[in-house]
Design a protein around this motif. Sequence first.
Motif, mmCIF file in Angstrom:
data_model
loop_
_atom_site.group_PDB
_atom_site.id
_atom_site.type_symbol
_atom_site.label_atom_id
_atom_site.label_comp_id
_atom_site.label_asym_id
_atom_site.label_seq_id
_atom_site.Cartn_x
_atom_site.Cartn_y
_atom_site.Cartn_z
ATOM 1 N N THR A 166 0.412 4.326 3.679
ATOM 2 C CA THR A 166 -0.144 5.484 4.371
ATOM 3 C C THR A 166 -1.539 5.742 3.810
ATOM 4 O O THR A 166 -1.709 5.856 2.594
ATOM 5 C CB THR A 166 0.724 6.737 4.147
ATOM 6 O OG1 THR A 166 2.040 6.493 4.644
ATOM 7 C CG2 THR A 166 0.121 7.949 4.865
ATOM 8 N N ARG A 176 2.459 -1.696 9.578
ATOM 9 C CA ARG A 176 2.517 -1.596 8.119
ATOM 10 C C ARG A 176 1.570 -0.557 7.535
ATOM 11 O O ARG A 176 1.647 -0.240 6.355
ATOM 12 C CB ARG A 176 2.213 -2.956 7.498
ATOM 13 C CG ARG A 176 3.279 -4.002 7.783
ATOM 14 C CD ARG A 176 2.853 -5.337 7.223
ATOM 15 N NE ARG A 176 3.847 -6.382 7.488
ATOM 16 C CZ ARG A 176 3.627 -7.676 7.329
ATOM 17 N NH1 ARG A 176 2.439 -8.090 6.894
ATOM 18 N NH2 ARG A 176 4.581 -8.554 7.581
ATOM 19 N N LYS A 232 4.547 -0.920 3.041
ATOM 20 C CA LYS A 232 4.215 0.158 3.969
ATOM 21 C C LYS A 232 3.189 1.055 3.304
ATOM 22 O O LYS A 232 3.420 1.594 2.217
ATOM 23 C CB LYS A 232 5.465 0.951 4.330
ATOM 24 C CG LYS A 232 5.200 2.073 5.330
ATOM 25 C CD LYS A 232 6.479 2.845 5.640
ATOM 26 C CE LYS A 232 6.194 3.995 6.596
ATOM 27 N NZ LYS A 232 7.411 4.788 6.879
ATOM 28 N N ALA A 292 -0.810 -3.906 2.574
ATOM 29 C CA ALA A 292 -0.062 -3.974 3.828
ATOM 30 C C ALA A 292 0.150 -5.417 4.268
ATOM 31 O O ALA A 292 1.179 -5.755 4.864
ATOM 32 C CB ALA A 292 -0.788 -3.190 4.914
ATOM 33 N N ASN A 348 7.045 2.602 -0.509
ATOM 34 C CA ASN A 348 6.128 3.502 0.175
ATOM 35 C C ASN A 348 4.917 3.774 -0.697
ATOM 36 O O ASN A 348 5.041 4.340 -1.787
ATOM 37 C CB ASN A 348 6.835 4.817 0.514
ATOM 38 C CG ASN A 348 7.975 4.608 1.504
ATOM 39 O OD1 ASN A 348 7.768 4.087 2.590
ATOM 40 N ND2 ASN A 348 9.170 4.994 1.106
ATOM 41 N N THR A 382 -0.628 3.255 8.350
ATOM 42 C CA THR A 382 -0.912 4.405 9.197
ATOM 43 C C THR A 382 -2.057 5.196 8.563
ATOM 44 O O THR A 382 -2.319 5.088 7.362
ATOM 45 C CB THR A 382 0.318 5.320 9.348
ATOM 46 O OG1 THR A 382 0.761 5.729 8.044
ATOM 47 C CG2 THR A 382 1.441 4.602 10.070
#
Length: 443
Positions: free
Chosen positions: A30, A66, A28, A23, A5, A68
Amino acid sequence: MQSANICVVGVGYVGLIQAVGLASFGLKVTCVDLDARKIAMLEKGIPPIFEEGLEEALREVIARGRVTFTTEIAAAGDCDLFFVAVGTPTSERTGNARLDYLDAAVSGIAAIARPEAVIAVKSTVPIGTCARLQARLDRDFAGKHLEIVSNPEFLREGTALNDFFNPERIVIGGNSEAARDKVRQSYAAFEDRGVPMIVSDTSTSETIKYAANAFLATKVTFINEISDLVETVGGDIDQVARGIGLDSRIGPQFLKAGPGYGGSCFPKDTLALATIGRRHGVQQQIVETVIRINDSRRFHILKRIESAMGDKLAGKRVAVLGLAFKANTDDVRDSPAVDIVHALLEEGAEVRSFDPVAKLSVDHRCYRQCESIAAACEGASAVLVATEWGEFRSFDFASVEPLVERRYIFDMRRVVDITAAWVPRWDIERIGSPLMRATGEAS
């Protein structure tokens, strides 16, 4: 094992490329940014910047789930690696890099991060910044054992996505082996390909970034000074550049004569490095000279244009082709073209510009941005080629001969095809060359 993450804080030029790139490797990611409008665009797969191939790559990683986007740092609470890519603009008053955005980002991350998380600073920061941030984390968030790492970027606008996927080196500076390894794991795909990994302390890493940009800015400035000499004594600046660039100790890159360096990095980073040197009593004399010469470059170009137009710009219409500081980007920050536009307006000229991508908002009754080369050239007494866009290289200026007031081109980028049939009918001046007077004949 790669970090599962990852969070990227600040999705401007550097951050967005970093997020899309990681990604694409299956991580993943953010993305957090305070600009709600930017986040809304990104959620729709629309990048807020122009970069070749970026929109397609962005849409692909979104479709695969993958990446956000959010305005809330709390949404990244489960991340164990944070890349910070916020702006560090230079203060016009002091020359120091502004670190308020960075400080705020690190504080926000520290408040929500899980223990043992690593914060990797991709922003270009003064030497010693990461050490200062680490001391603050150790004091204010001692129970979390958070680590700061320096991980500078080396992307070139216009080829940034390609540069991410094909790096020449990756620099990771940290004072903890575990923290450095966590960042290194996110670049495992590059290490498997044999990309050099420079692992150091934070101060060394921060210095590498500034030193690299200052050295490249010096190469640009050097070839521009040689170009001025060639204009006077004769010769071919392109051949001079090729002749020295083939020396493996020098290399061919950044030896293209032009109006001087611009963009978001070189002006800011050279000024910051000079300021750091003065603050520590170690004056960076070469860098300071480079800054002075580059700043005077725009004035030199303006004087050449004035001379060619009889030392009078007031009331004359000038077409400026290109606004971005380089081709294949929409970035007009510290662009030589933009400086020239403002200087022309101050001299009383009327300016019409065209750029295939970049936009410039100027609140002046004598300025208008046009939708085509022809529209910009209409009624012009001078045509300035200010950015090296491919369409300017191939443009047939014979098509605008009925539109212009005078057939005069100042080629700031040496991109005009001087072998074209229309050339003998125009006065053409180029950086690194004397004025070519029109003969009135077609070749």
